[in-house]
Motif scaffolding. Structure first.
Motif, PDB file in Angstrom:
ATOM      1  N   UNK A 129       0.833  -1.248  -0.177  1.00 47.32           N
ATOM      2  CA  UNK A 129      -0.002   0.255   0.018  1.00 47.32           C
ATOM      3  C   UNK A 129       1.100   1.284   0.206  1.00 47.32           C
ATOM      4  N   UNK A 130       2.046   1.120   0.264  1.00 43.92           N
ATOM      5  CA  UNK A 130       3.139   2.243   0.232  1.00 43.92           C
ATOM      6  C   UNK A 130       2.631   3.300   1.169  1.00 43.92           C
ATOM      7  N   UNK A 131       2.314   2.608   2.254  1.00 46.48           N
ATOM      8  CA  UNK A 131       1.727   3.436   3.470  1.00 46.48           C
ATOM      9  C   UNK A 131       2.111   2.942   4.882  1.00 46.48           C
ATOM     10  N   UNK A 170      -8.606  -4.851  -8.067  1.00 43.46           N
ATOM     11  CA  UNK A 170      -7.754  -4.915  -6.944  1.00 43.46           C
ATOM     12  C   UNK A 170      -7.242  -3.420  -6.664  1.00 43.46           C
ATOM     13  N   UNK A 171      -7.214  -2.796  -5.334  1.00 45.56           N
ATOM     14  CA  UNK A 171      -6.656  -1.525  -5.092  1.00 45.56           C
ATOM     15  C   UNK A 171      -5.914  -1.584  -4.124  1.00 45.56           C
ATOM     16  N   UNK A 172      -4.920  -0.484  -4.323  1.00 47.49           N
ATOM     17  CA  UNK A 172      -3.756  -0.250  -3.108  1.00 47.49           C
ATOM     18  C   UNK A 172      -3.716   0.981  -2.839  1.00 47.49           C
ATOM     19  N   UNK A 173      -2.890   1.319  -1.768  1.00 50.89           N
ATOM     20  CA  UNK A 173      -2.954   2.950  -1.375  1.00 50.89           C
ATOM     21  C   UNK A 173      -3.287   2.932   0.213  1.00 50.89           C
ATOM     22  N   UNK A 174      -3.238   3.991   0.831  1.00 48.89           N
ATOM     23  CA  UNK A 174      -3.538   4.176   2.256  1.00 48.89           C
ATOM     24  C   UNK A 174      -4.839   3.819   2.730  1.00 48.89           C
ATOM     25  N   UNK A 175      -4.980   2.765   3.618  1.00 46.01           N
ATOM     26  CA  UNK A 175      -6.360   2.170   3.908  1.00 46.01           C
ATOM     27  C   UNK A 175      -7.074   1.423   3.102  1.00 46.01           C
TER      28      UNK A 175
END
Length: 260
Positions: A112-114, A232-237
């Motif tokens: 998620x790079x977070x 599919x999703x990625x990122x903060x949260x």
């Protein structure tokens, strides 16, 4: 079109060196003011300035916000240690903390790079001196955010646009196995969606542009053109997309040198 004369070009360079990190709108306004509202095209100006800066190992580079599409610019040193050069106001301790946080965010195991803010504060505290407090760590993170290196989004610490501009070579060389690129705009992708058919990554902003241009207002992959109904999703949260970690020889060598 106004000519790119040396005095005006030098004024633009001086402004960029003073501003360090700035929006495209601010750059355009500065160019218009210097050229008395008869400014050349932005890209022509950037190309001319960069041609002049090559001899000094400097270059104007930009990055688009992955969520809003806003473009930010920075004047970077193309040879020196990007973090140490760009973050000159910081003490050695703060430089160590900044580098550690950037690497923690970029190598997040969930893809998620977070990193959540609580963890970021704890990590920053651990890299300070014995008297370094959590309050000191929070203030350091706030400073990094105000300078554009990091950003806090809904309790998550993510890379700021300045990092995406100035540290791309550093991250590519040292952490190539974590690198993701948007299939539409070809810039670094640290949040967005992935096509489950071909594993192409797309920024949230770019995905929105694709949906808007579709007659059915549906998202189709720009690479394989398959409909992306529930990507599919990625990122903060977000749920996250774990990295397929195949370490390149170059990135492993660089990391070993840094550790040594």
């Amino acid at each position: 079109m106004a000519e790119l004369s040396a005095p005006e070009r030098q004024m633009i360079v001086q402004w960029c060196m003073s501003a360090q990190f700035f929006s495209e709108q601010a750059l355009q306004e500065t160019i218009s003011r210097i050229y008395d509202n008869e400014a050349p095209a932005l890209q022509d100006t950037v190309d001319a300035v960069n041609l002049r800066l090559t001899r000094y190992s400097l270059e104007l580079r930009s990055s688009m916000s992955q969520t809003s599409g806003e473009r930010m610019w920075a004047l970077i040193n193309t040879k020196a240690d990007a973090i140490a050069t760009g973050a000159t106001p910081y003490s050695p301790t703060l430089l160590t903390i900044l580098k550690h946080l950037i690497e923690q965010v970029y190598t997040d195991q969930h893809g998620n790079f977070a990193v959540d803010l609580h963890t970021a504060v704890r990590e920053a505290t651990s890299k300070g001196s014995t008297s370094y407090s959590r309050r000191d760590a929070q203030e350091a993170i706030d400073w990094f955010c105000s300078d554009g290196w990091l950003q806090v989004a809904d309790g998550w610490v993510v890379l700021g646009q300045r990092s995406c501009i100035e540290l791309q070579a550093y991250l590519t060389d040292g952490f190539a196995e974590y690198m993701r690129t948007c299939a539409l705009c070809k810039e670094m992708a640290t949040q967005g969606v992935m096509c489950d058919a071909c594993d192409a990554f797309i920024h949230p902003y770019c995905a929105g542009r694709l949906s808007e241009t579709s007659k059915a207002q549906m998202l189709s992959c720009p690479t394989c053109h398959q409909l992306m109904e529930s990507p599919s999703s990625f990122g903060p949260g977000k749920p996250g997309i774990r990295h397929n970690l195949v370490k390149s020889d170059a990135s492993q060598t660089q990391r070993n040198e840094d550790d040594g």
